[in-house]
Design an enzyme around this catalytic site. Structure first.
Site, PDB file in Angstrom:
ATOM      1  CE  LYS A  67       4.753  -0.730 -24.425  1.00 36.65           C
ATOM      2  NZ  LYS A  67       4.681  -1.551 -23.198  1.00 36.65           N
TER       3      LYS A  67
ATOM      4  NE  ARG B 231      12.159  -8.853 -20.771  1.00 40.52           N
ATOM      5  CZ  ARG B 231      11.279  -9.189 -19.822  1.00 40.52           C
ATOM      6  NH1 ARG B 231      11.189 -10.443 -19.418  1.00 40.52           N
ATOM      7  NH2 ARG B 231      10.485  -8.287 -19.309  1.00 40.52           N
TER       8      ARG B 231
HETATM    9  N1  BES Z   1       9.101  -0.185 -22.195  1.00 39.60           N
HETATM   10  C1  BES Z   1       8.309  -1.119 -21.496  1.00 39.60           C
HETATM   11  C2  BES Z   1       8.331  -0.906 -19.978  1.00 39.60           C
HETATM   12  C3  BES Z   1       7.752   0.391 -19.471  1.00 39.60           C
HETATM   13  C4  BES Z   1       6.455   0.434 -18.989  1.00 39.60           C
HETATM   14  C5  BES Z   1       8.515   1.534 -19.412  1.00 39.60           C
HETATM   15  C6  BES Z   1       5.929   1.615 -18.494  1.00 39.60           C
HETATM   16  C7  BES Z   1       7.989   2.711 -18.917  1.00 39.60           C
HETATM   17  C8  BES Z   1       6.703   2.758 -18.451  1.00 39.60           C
HETATM   18  C9  BES Z   1       8.806  -2.528 -21.775  1.00 39.60           C
HETATM   19  O1  BES Z   1       9.367  -2.727 -23.021  1.00 39.60           O
HETATM   20  C10 BES Z   1       7.632  -3.432 -21.688  1.00 39.60           C
HETATM   21  O2  BES Z   1       6.760  -3.323 -22.496  1.00 39.60           O
HETATM   22  N2  BES Z   1       7.635  -4.334 -20.714  1.00 39.60           N
HETATM   23  C11 BES Z   1       6.569  -5.248 -20.519  1.00 39.60           C
HETATM   24  C12 BES Z   1       7.162  -6.613 -20.301  1.00 39.60           C
HETATM   25  C13 BES Z   1       6.154  -7.732 -20.323  1.00 39.60           C
HETATM   26  C14 BES Z   1       5.611  -7.893 -21.721  1.00 39.60           C
HETATM   27  C15 BES Z   1       6.813  -9.002 -19.860  1.00 39.60           C
HETATM   28  C16 BES Z   1       5.769  -4.795 -19.312  1.00 39.60           C
HETATM   29  O3  BES Z   1       6.369  -4.284 -18.357  1.00 39.60           O
HETATM   30  O4  BES Z   1       4.542  -4.904 -19.357  1.00 39.60           O
HETATM   31 MN    MN Z   2       7.925  -3.189 -24.485  1.00 42.14          MN
END
Ligand code: BES
Ligand code: MN
Ligand code: ZN
Length: 499
Positions: free
Chosen positions: A274, A348
């Site tokens: 990230k 997931r």
């Molecule tokens: N934990 C994150 C989602 C999230 C984002 C929670 C902001 C709380 C605040 C999750 O694991 C994630 O990174 N999701 C990605 C999925 C994508 C890579 C398909 C996302 O939402 O960008």
């Molecule tokens: Mn994630």
């Protein structure tokens, strides 16, 4: 644990409001009529309340109309004039309770509610007041010692009314719920260097003291079960991946209802790292597991007459020489293979195995999973509502009713084949991302592939609601405990016999 405020219920007729210390809260009706206690304070204060209400725009709507410091003729340091608005419902009561909490000064508080009428939703007001007083101070110099008066907010709230027994009757269940919410918020607010998977599991195991049956599965057991989708997520972390099973069997012989939670103690994104900005917020990525834990705590504390199993996957998503890579293919416990396109779509993967495990082990009568699963749900619904998906309309209706009654707001989003098709992989049975469009829906469809036909299942994406940056009616900045009240309510209405 962050201490709960003490809430006492007394008959208003016997109370001496002039001698009450700290903050005294009295009420005016929407038309400006003062309650008996407000009338008495108004007289002692030389008509200050009446004069304030005569000002245009003061009073009439839910909230705190005016605050009076060091009022003449009273022992209190502050008087709050509150209002519930016309025909107050639970939402108005929560708004007023939260506003009172925000306006409270140091010391105890006395809330004089007699004369508000039997229909006034006082329990909702008191609950919101108690929840809004939450203050996470574990890492502050001014951290209160056990038994000390907290620096901010009162520890004792006296609720005076003309029906104290009726209010006190419901207060045990109310405090059980407040404790569940505080427990969830503490877990979500903890930093990841403290709340490791070990520490998380230990805090859940400690709930055996309140009667929950808690079982911890470590990596060797998860290997044997074949949970390689979950294990892959934690492969780059120094902390052990775990699954914790919490059981509350307060019902009869029937199969349990299941709650499942995503417990990513920190989500760096893994090799699909990230960006640095805002990454510190990913300490809350265990919010689903935190909510499940808070609900289980509440059920045990109020000795719910229901069978519920709460299962959480605890894992840390880190980049490392041993971490999972994009392009890896893992075999889930179900047997389906998954091509990892993005290691940041880790929730997931964890839930796929935990959902499968729960169905195989407990044959539950229904499942609700909670997860801070996607940024996409925040794009869709913001921070105001959680998005949910359901395979069963009756369960969905029960959830909606529970959410409406508790103020945990939600909105149903669609499942459907075209979305599932976005997850087709060239090499494996499934890939773990479905592209940019409908990101929250394709995540839900990914989970759907691990739910057996006929099982009533709901997935709630709480990425937007697990924390608040501005504070809400019921929560200060930080963790909200979203869903603890709604799910406790769902268990009550769906599983528990009346009476
Ligand atoms: N934990 C994150 C989602 C999230 C984002 C929670 C902001 C709380 C605040 C999750 O694991 C994630 O990174 N999701 C990605 C999925 C994508 C890579 C398909 C996302 O939402 O960008
Ligand atoms: Mn994630
Ligand atoms: Zn995540």
């Amino acid at each position: 644990m962050t201490p709960l405020p003490h809430i006492l219920f007394d008959a208003e007729a016997e109370a001496d409001l002039a001698a009450a210390e700290g903050t005294v809260i009295v009420f005016a009706a929407a038309d400006g009529t003062l309650t008996p206690a407000a009338t008495a304070l108004d007289a002692a204060m030389g008509g200050a309340l009446t004069r304030a209400l005569a000002e245009p725009g003061v009073g009439g709507k839910p909230g705190v109309a005016e605050s009076f410091g060091w009022p003449a003729g009273l022992a209190a340091r502050r008087v709050l004039l509150a209002c519930l608005g016309a025909d107050p419902d639970a939402a108005a009561a929560r708004k007023t309770g939260g506003a009172i909490a925000k306006a409270l000064a140091k010391g105890p508080a006395t809330l004089a509610t007699a004369g508000l009428g039997d229909e006034a939703p006082l329990a909702d007001l008191v609950m919101a007041l108690a929840l809004r007083l939450y203050d996470f101070r574990a890492y502050k110099k001014s951290k209160p010692a056990e038994g000390d008066e907290p620096e901010q907010g009162p520890r004792t709230i006296r609720v005076l009314s003309d029906r104290p027994e009726a209010l006190a009757g419901g207060s045990r269940a109310m405090m059980a719920l407040a404790e569940g919410v505080f427990f969830t918020r503490d877990l979500v607010n903890e930093p990841a260097n403290v709340l490791t998977t070990d520490e998380f599991a230990a805090r859940l195991a400690a709930m055996q003291e309140i009667g929950l049956d808690v079982e911890i599965l470590g990596e060797p057991e998860l290997q044997t079960l074949g949970m390689r989708a979950l294990l892959g997520v934690g492969q780059g972390s120094a902390s052990e991946t775990k699954v914790v099973v919490m059981r509350w069997m307060g019902g009869g012989q029937e199969a349990p209802f299941a709650l499942v939670g995503k417990g990513v103690v920190f989500d760096t994104g893994g090799i699909s790292l990230k960006p640095a900005s805002g990454m510190e917020d990913m300490t809350m990525d265990m919010g689903g597991a935190g909510t499940v834990a808070g609900v289980m705590r509440t059920l045990a504390l109020r000795k719910a007459r229901a069978n519920v199993v709460g299962v959480v996957g605890l894992v840390e998503n880190m980049p490392d020489g041993t971490a999972q890579r994009p392009g890896d293919i893992v075999r889930s416990m179900k047997g389906d293979t998954i091509e990892i396109i993005n290691t940041d779509a880790e929730g997931r993967l964890l839930l796929a195995d935990v959902l499968w495990y729960v169905q195989q082990t407990f044959k539950p009568t229904g499942i609700v999973d909670l997860a801070t699963l996607t940024g996409a749900v925040i794009i869709a619904l913001g921070h105001h509502r959680a998005g949910y998906y359901a395979t069963d309309d009756a369960l969905a209706a029960d959830l909606e009713a529970a959410c409406a009654a508790t103020g945990d707001e939600t909105w149903r989003l669609p499942l459907g084949k075209p979305y599932a098709e976005q997850l087709k992989s060239a090499k494996a049975d499934l890939k773990n991302t479905g592209g940019r469009s409908a990101g929250s829906v394709t995540a839900a469809e990914f989970l759907h592939a691990f739910v057996e036909d006929g099982v009533p299942w709901i997935h709630i994406d709480i990425a937007g609601t697990a924390t608040t940056s501005a504070g809400t009616d019921m929560a200060p900045k930080g963790a909200t405990g979203w869903g603890v009240a709604a799910l406790d309510r769902l268990v009550r209405t769906r599983l528990e016999p009346e009476g």
